[in-house]
Design a protein around this motif. Structure first.
Motif, mmCIF file in Angstrom:
data_model
loop_
_atom_site.group_PDB
_atom_site.id
_atom_site.type_symbol
_atom_site.label_atom_id
_atom_site.label_comp_id
_atom_site.label_asym_id
_atom_site.label_seq_id
_atom_site.Cartn_x
_atom_site.Cartn_y
_atom_site.Cartn_z
ATOM 1 N N ALA A 522 0.829 -1.208 0.000
ATOM 2 C CA ALA A 522 0.000 0.000 0.000
ATOM 3 C C ALA A 522 0.866 1.262 0.000
ATOM 4 C CB ALA A 522 -0.926 -0.008 1.218
ATOM 5 N N ILE A 523 1.939 1.258 0.763
ATOM 6 C CA ILE A 523 2.832 2.423 0.810
ATOM 7 C C ILE A 523 3.429 2.687 -0.563
ATOM 8 C CG2 ILE A 523 5.009 3.273 1.743
ATOM 9 C CD1 ILE A 523 4.325 1.769 4.336
ATOM 10 N N GLU A 524 3.895 1.641 -1.220
ATOM 11 C CA GLU A 524 4.517 1.815 -2.529
ATOM 12 C C GLU A 524 3.503 2.244 -3.581
ATOM 13 O OE1 GLU A 524 6.803 -1.569 -3.640
ATOM 14 O OE2 GLU A 524 8.038 -1.563 -1.822
ATOM 15 N N GLU A 525 2.326 1.653 -3.568
ATOM 16 C CA GLU A 525 1.324 2.015 -4.563
ATOM 17 C C GLU A 525 0.849 3.455 -4.379
ATOM 18 O OE1 GLU A 525 0.724 0.282 -7.185
ATOM 19 O OE2 GLU A 525 2.136 -1.186 -6.394
ATOM 20 N N PHE A 526 0.737 3.901 -3.156
ATOM 21 C CA PHE A 526 0.345 5.289 -2.919
ATOM 22 C C PHE A 526 1.412 6.245 -3.442
ATOM 23 C CE2 PHE A 526 0.178 9.126 -0.289
ATOM 24 C CZ PHE A 526 -1.134 9.513 -0.503
ATOM 25 N N ALA A 527 2.682 5.920 -3.180
ATOM 26 C CA ALA A 527 3.770 6.789 -3.638
ATOM 27 C C ALA A 527 3.845 6.839 -5.158
ATOM 28 C CB ALA A 527 5.107 6.295 -3.060
ATOM 29 N N LYS A 528 3.469 5.767 -5.832
ATOM 30 C CA LYS A 528 3.516 5.733 -7.299
ATOM 31 C C LYS A 528 2.329 6.421 -7.951
ATOM 32 C CE LYS A 528 3.878 1.283 -7.642
ATOM 33 N NZ LYS A 528 3.964 -0.060 -8.229
ATOM 34 N N SER A 529 1.237 6.569 -7.243
ATOM 35 C CA SER A 529 0.002 7.000 -7.892
ATOM 36 C C SER A 529 -0.519 8.354 -7.450
ATOM 37 C CB SER A 529 -1.098 5.957 -7.649
ATOM 38 O OG SER A 529 -1.354 5.813 -6.257
ATOM 39 N N VAL A 530 -0.107 8.863 -6.290
ATOM 40 C CA VAL A 530 -0.721 10.080 -5.775
ATOM 41 C C VAL A 530 -0.422 11.269 -6.673
ATOM 42 C CG1 VAL A 530 1.256 10.601 -4.274
ATOM 43 C CG2 VAL A 530 -1.023 11.513 -3.723
ATOM 44 N N HIS A 531 0.785 11.348 -7.251
ATOM 45 C CA HIS A 531 1.092 12.470 -8.133
ATOM 46 C C HIS A 531 0.370 12.341 -9.471
ATOM 47 C CE1 HIS A 531 4.322 9.417 -8.233
ATOM 48 N NE2 HIS A 531 4.212 9.535 -9.544
ATOM 49 N N VAL A 532 0.138 11.109 -9.918
ATOM 50 C CA VAL A 532 -0.646 10.925 -11.138
ATOM 51 C C VAL A 532 -2.080 11.381 -10.908
ATOM 52 C CG1 VAL A 532 -1.480 9.226 -12.810
ATOM 53 C CG2 VAL A 532 0.836 9.020 -11.869
ATOM 54 N N TYR A 533 -2.652 11.019 -9.763
ATOM 55 C CA TYR A 533 -4.006 11.468 -9.433
ATOM 56 C C TYR A 533 -4.066 12.998 -9.325
ATOM 57 C CZ TYR A 533 -8.131 12.497 -6.638
ATOM 58 O OH TYR A 533 -9.294 13.041 -6.168
ATOM 59 N N ALA A 534 -3.034 13.607 -8.706
ATOM 60 C CA ALA A 534 -3.005 15.063 -8.594
ATOM 61 C C ALA A 534 -2.978 15.710 -9.974
ATOM 62 C CB ALA A 534 -1.790 15.504 -7.775
ATOM 63 N N GLY A 535 -2.196 15.145 -10.886
ATOM 64 C CA GLY A 535 -2.147 15.693 -12.234
ATOM 65 C C GLY A 535 -3.479 15.604 -12.956
ATOM 66 N N PHE A 536 -4.180 14.491 -12.826
ATOM 67 C CA PHE A 536 -5.508 14.365 -13.437
ATOM 68 C C PHE A 536 -6.515 15.286 -12.758
ATOM 69 C CE2 PHE A 536 -4.167 10.038 -15.006
ATOM 70 C CZ PHE A 536 -4.341 10.325 -16.353
ATOM 71 N N ALA A 537 -6.468 15.360 -11.409
ATOM 72 C CA ALA A 537 -7.437 16.178 -10.683
ATOM 73 C C ALA A 537 -7.283 17.662 -10.978
ATOM 74 C CB ALA A 537 -7.284 15.930 -9.178
ATOM 75 N N ARG A 538 -6.070 18.108 -11.256
ATOM 76 C CA ARG A 538 -5.832 19.524 -11.536
ATOM 77 C C ARG A 538 -5.733 19.808 -13.036
ATOM 78 N NH1 ARG A 538 -7.567 19.865 -7.252
ATOM 79 N NH2 ARG A 538 -6.687 20.828 -5.376
ATOM 80 N N GLY A 539 -6.087 18.841 -13.856
ATOM 81 C CA GLY A 539 -6.146 19.069 -15.295
ATOM 82 C C GLY A 539 -4.795 19.179 -15.966
ATOM 83 N N ARG A 540 -3.739 18.669 -15.346
ATOM 84 C CA ARG A 540 -2.423 18.725 -15.973
ATOM 85 C C ARG A 540 -2.225 17.627 -17.014
ATOM 86 N NH1 ARG A 540 -3.146 22.576 -13.160
ATOM 87 N NH2 ARG A 540 -1.512 23.813 -12.129
ATOM 88 N N PHE A 541 -3.004 16.563 -16.912
ATOM 89 C CA PHE A 541 -2.917 15.465 -17.872
ATOM 90 C C PHE A 541 -4.273 15.261 -18.538
ATOM 91 C CE2 PHE A 541 0.059 13.843 -14.403
ATOM 92 C CZ PHE A 541 1.176 14.438 -14.978
ATOM 93 N N GLU A 542 -4.227 14.851 -19.773
ATOM 94 C CA GLU A 542 -5.454 14.552 -20.503
ATOM 95 C C GLU A 542 -6.037 13.240 -19.988
ATOM 96 O OE1 GLU A 542 -6.938 13.957 -25.143
ATOM 97 O OE2 GLU A 542 -4.827 14.290 -24.654
ATOM 98 N N ALA A 543 -7.315 13.256 -19.647
ATOM 99 C CA ALA A 543 -7.954 12.100 -19.011
ATOM 100 C C ALA A 543 -8.365 11.063 -20.043
ATOM 101 C CB ALA A 543 -9.159 12.552 -18.194
ATOM 102 N N THR A 544 -7.376 10.427 -20.653
ATOM 103 C CA THR A 544 -7.628 9.355 -21.620
ATOM 104 C C THR A 544 -6.925 8.084 -21.171
ATOM 105 O OG1 THR A 544 -5.694 9.931 -22.975
ATOM 106 C CG2 THR A 544 -7.788 11.044 -23.492
ATOM 107 N N GLY A 545 -7.387 6.947 -21.725
ATOM 108 C CA GLY A 545 -6.765 5.681 -21.376
ATOM 109 C C GLY A 545 -5.311 5.609 -21.810
ATOM 110 N N ARG A 546 -5.004 6.157 -22.980
ATOM 111 C CA ARG A 546 -3.623 6.131 -23.469
ATOM 112 C C ARG A 546 -2.715 6.942 -22.549
ATOM 113 N NH1 ARG A 546 -0.203 9.203 -26.430
ATOM 114 N NH2 ARG A 546 1.285 8.095 -27.784
ATOM 115 N N THR A 547 -3.174 8.117 -22.129
ATOM 116 C CA THR A 547 -2.373 8.940 -21.216
ATOM 117 C C THR A 547 -2.150 8.219 -19.888
ATOM 118 O OG1 THR A 547 -3.249 10.959 -22.206
ATOM 119 C CG2 THR A 547 -2.241 11.156 -20.041
ATOM 120 N N ALA A 548 -3.198 7.566 -19.370
ATOM 121 C CA ALA A 548 -3.060 6.828 -18.115
ATOM 122 C C ALA A 548 -2.033 5.711 -18.244
ATOM 123 C CB ALA A 548 -4.415 6.264 -17.688
#
Length: 649
Positions: A522-548
Motif C-alpha cells: 500500500a505504501i509503494e502504490e500510494f507513492a507511485k500513484s498520488v502524483h498521477v491522481y493530482a495531475g488528473f485532478a488539476r487538469g495537468r494530464f489529458e484524461a484518456t486511457g492512453r495517457t493513463a
C-alpha cells in the motif's frame, strides 16, 4: 586566435554573471534572515523566555543526572541506624545513597512518622524499617548489600570459590523461515550452565537477600570452566562471505554473549545512552513550534504578501526565513553534545533529524488554515518523528534494524564504539532526502493563491504536488514528471516501511508477515500513484486511457529505479528478518544464475508498471475510481510479494 579569445571572454562573462547572481541571492537570503531574527525577537515575551529557560534547566538536569557523575540528587537520601563497628556500616559507607546514625542517637516515635531514621540495623544483626520512606529505603539497602557482596567477590583471589555458578547467554538470530522464531536443531545454541564444586569463600554481611551461593559475576568469562556459548557460524547458504555488508552495530548478534549469575543477567538495553540521545530531540520541539508559528503568522496576517512582490524568489524567501532556525538548532545540538559528552559524530547524526523537523513543520504551516490546525499538525509531526527516531534505537544492541534511526549513531558514539561511513549514510540518507523533498513541496505552494486561501488540507497537498509537476514539465516534459516524482517519493516509502518493520519486529511472524505484505504494498502504490491522481485532478494530464497507460509506465519505471536504492537494506542484514524480507524482498546469495537474476530485475519492473497503470486508470476517472483501483493495485502487489518470498525461500 580572435575567435578563441572571444569564446573565452564570453565564458568569463557568463561565469561572472553566475557568481554575481549567486552573491545577490545570498545577500537577499541574509537580509531576510536578519529581518526574521529581529521580528521574532520583538515578539518574545517574558513567559516565553521563562519557558525556554525552564526547558533548558530540565534538559540539563536530566542529562547530568544520567551521566556518570550525575548531580548527586540521591546522595544521603536515606538514613540508616547502625553502629560503627557493625559489618553493615561498611555497606552504608560504600553507598552514596545512605547516611549512618549511631544506634544510641536513633529516635523512633510510636507510629514511626517522626523517626530520624528509615532503616535500623540492630546489634544482633536484624534489619527493620520505619516511617513513610522506610519500605523504599529497605529495598534500596538490600540492593546496596548485594552490590557490596558483588564487589567483595570480585576482589577475591579464588575466582572458582567466588563464582560457584555461572550462566552464559548467547543471543541468536531468528530463522526467518520459522514463523515461531525457533531454530533448527543444528542451529540450537546449546547454552548451558557450568557448576563448580568448590566451596564458597567467607561471605560478606548479609540478611539473606544478598548473593551468597549463587555469587555475583564481575563479567569474567566461563570458557575455562566448560561453559559453552553455543554460537554457531552462519553457513554459506544464508550469508555469502564475499557479499558487501555493513557490520551490525556492536557486532553480529551471534557473537555477543553475556556471562554472569542468574540474578545479574538481563536483556541488552542501552538505557543511559538512549536517554541522553533523547535529550537532543526535546529542545527541537520548541524551535519548530516557533518556526511554524512565524510561517503561519505570515499567512494569517498577510505579511508574506510583501515578500512575494519583492525581487526575491520563493527559494530565497524560504531560505532566509529558515536559516535562523537551522542555526539555532545546530547551536542547541552542539551544546547538548558537549553537555552529555557526545562528539562530532553525534552532532552529524542529529542534524538531519533537525532538518526533517523543520521541513515537515514548514509543510504543515503551509497546509494549516489556523493556529489550531497548526498545533494539531505540529504535534502529530513531533510524535511521528520522535517515534521513528526513538523506537528503533531501543534495539541498538539487539538487531541491525536499529540503524534506521540516527539516534542509534548517537547511542553508539556515547558508548565509545566506532561507526562506519556506510552505517552513517544508511541512518541519515533518508532524513536528508526527506527534508529536501519536504521543502520542495512547501515552496511549491509558497504563493499567493495557496498561502492566503482557505482551502482544505487535501486540496493544498494536491496543489503542492501539482506545482512540482509544473516545475518538472517546464524542464523535461510533462510525461517525465511521474518518473521524477516517483523517485522523489522513495525516501518517504523507505522511512515508512522501515518504521513498520521496527514496529512489527516484536510481533509473531505469523501475524507480522501478512500485515507487512499489505502495508508495504500500500505504501509503494500510494507513492507511485498520488502524483498521477493530482495531475488528473488539476487538469495537468489529458484524461484518456492512453495517457493513463503512459503515465503509469513512467511512474512505475521511476519507482523501480528509485527502489534499487532500498537494496541498501540488505547491507545491514534487514532481509534476515522475516518482516524485513516482506518489506524489501529476500536476500540474494552468490550462487544465483543469470536467468534468475534477470527475472529478479525485470519482474519488479513489470510489477510496478502494471500496478501503477491500474492506479492511473482509476485516477483519470475521479477520486472514488482511484480509491478502488488503488486497492486492486495493492492486492496485486501484495500477492506478488508473497509469491516471490515463497519461491525464493
Amino acid at each position: 586566435m580572435s575567435g578563441e579569445r572571444s569564446a573565452v571572454d564570453r565564458e568569463c562573462r557568463r561565469t561572472k554573471r553566475i557568481v554575481r547572481r549567486s552573491l545577490d541571492s545570498l545577500r537577499r537570503i541574509g537580509r531576510i534572515a536578519r529581518w526574521e531574527v529581529s521580528r521574532s525577537a520583538g515578539t518574545v515575551d517574558r513567559k516565553t523566555v521563562l519557558v525556554a529557560v525552564a526547558m533548558l534547566l530540565v534538559v540539563g538536569a536530566v542529562g547530568l543526572s544520567v551521566a556518570d557523575d550525575g548531580l548527586g540528587l540521591a546522595d544521603e537520601l536515606y538514613v540508616v541506624g547502625v553502629d560503627g563497628d557493625d559489618p553493615y556500616a561498611d555497606v552504608v559507607a560504600e553507598s552514596d545513597r545512605f547516611r549512618a546514625v549511631p544506634l544510641e542517637d536513633v529516635e523512633i516515635s510510636g507510629d514511626g512518622t517522626d523517626s530520624n531514621v528509615d532503616v535500623v540495623v540492630t546489634r544482633d544483626g536484624e534489619l527493620g524499617y520505619v516511617g513513610e520512606n522506610g519500605e523504599q529505603a529497605f529495598d534500596a539497602f538490600r540492593d546496596a548489600i548485594e552490590s557490596y557482596n558483588e564487589n567483595r567477590m570480585a576482589e577475591a583471589d579464588d575466582e572458582v570459590a567466588a563464582y560457584p555458578v555461572l550462566v552464559t547467554v548467547s543471543y541468536q538470530e531468528r530463522d526467518p523461515l520459522r514463523p515461531d522464531g525457533t531454530t533448527s536443531p543444528a542451529e540450537s545454541d546449546g547454552t548451558d550452565s557450568g557448576a563448580r564444586d568448590d566451596s564458597s569463600t567467607e561471605s560478606s554481611p548479609d540478611d539473606g537477600a544478598a548473593a551468597d551461593s549463587d555469587g555475583m559475576t564481575d563479567g569474567s568469562t566461563a570458557d575455562s570452566d566448560g561453559v559453552t556459548d553455543g554460537s554457531s557460524e552462519p553457513t554459506d547458504e544464508t550469508r555469502d562471505g564475499d557479499e558487501l555488508r555493513v557490520p551490525d552495530v556492536g557486532g553480529t548478534i551471534d557473537e555477543r554473549t553475556t556471562t554472569g549469575t542468574p540474578s545479574t543477567l538481563s536483556p541488552p538495553f542501552p538505557f543511559q545512552s538512549l536517554l541522553l540521545a533523547f535529550l537532543f530531540i526535546v529542545p527541537m520541539n520548541f524551535v519548530v513550534q516557533a518556526y511554524g508559528s512565524t510561517i503561519m503568522d505570515e499567512r494569517i496576517k498577510r505579511r508574506g504578501e510583501l515578500l512575494l512582490v519583492s525581487p526575491s524568489s520563493r527559494y530565497e524567501i524560504v531560505g532566509g526565513k529558515t536559516l535562523p532556525y537551522v542555526l539555532g538548532l545546530v547551536a542547541i545540538v552542539v551544546a547538548t553534545a558537549v553537555a552529555i559528552g557526545g562528539g562530532p559524530l553525534s552532532v552529524a547524526a542529529v542534524i538531519p533529524i533537525a532538518l526533517v523537523f523543520l521541513g515537515s513543520t514548514f509543510v504543515g504551516a503551509m497546509l494549516a488554515r489556523s493556529f489550531k490546525e497548526l498545533t494539531f499538525v505540529t504535534v502529530t509531526i513531533s510524535v511521528f518523528l520522535t517515534t521513528y527516531a526513538f523506537v528503533p534505537a531501543i534495539f541498538t544492541e539487539v538487531t541491525p534494524i536499529a540503524l534506521i534511526s540516527p539516534l542509534t549513531i548517537v547511542v553508539v558514539d556515547l558508548q565509545g564504539d566506532p561507526v562506519t561511513a556506510g552505517e552513517y549514510l544508511f541512518s541519515t540518507a533518508t532524513f536528508y532526502l526527506s527534508a529536501f523533498v519536504l521543502f520542495l513541496l512547501g515552496i511549491g505552494i509558497y504563493r499567493e493563491e495557496d498561502m492566503f486561501a482557505q482551502k482544505p488540507i487535501p486540496a493544498k497537498i494536491l496543489d503542492a504536488i501539482t506545482s512540482q509537476i509544473d516545475s518538472i514539465s517546464a524542464r523535461v516534459g510533462g510525461h517525465w514528471s511521474p518518473f521524477v516524482l516517483s523517485i522523489l517519493g522513495i525516501p518517504f516509502v523507505f522511512a515508512a516501511q522501515l518504521l513498520t518493520v521496527s514496529l512489527l519486529f516484536v510481533v509473531p511472524d505469523v501475524v507480522a508477515l501478512p500485515i507487512m505484505l499489505v502495508v508495504a504494498a500500500a505504501i509503494e502504490e500510494f507513492a507511485k500513484s498520488v502524483h498521477v491522481y493530482a495531475g488528473f485532478a488539476r487538469g495537468r494530464f489529458e484524461a484518456t486511457g492512453r495517457t493513463a497507460a503512459v503515465l503509469g509506465a513512467f511512474s512505475g519505471a521511476g519507482f523501480f529505479v528509485g527502489e534499487k536504492l532500498t537494496h541498501l537494506g540488505q547491507l545491514v542484514g534487514l532481509p534476515e528478518l522475516a518482516v524485513g524480507t516482506a518489506a524489501f524482498g529476500p536476500e540474494l546469495t552468490g550462487g544465483v544464475s543469470i536467468a534468475v537474476l534477470a527475472a529478479v530485475v525485470l519482474a519488479p519492473l513489470a510489477l510496478h508498471v502494471v500496478t501503477a497503470t491500474i492506479s492511473a486508470a482509476g485516477a483519470r476517472r475521479g477520486s472514488i475510481p482511484y480509491a478502488v483501483a488503488f486497492v486492486v493495485a495493492t492486492l496485486v502487489h501484495a500477492l506478488y510479494n508473497l509469491g516471490v518470498i515463497v519461491l525464493v525461500t
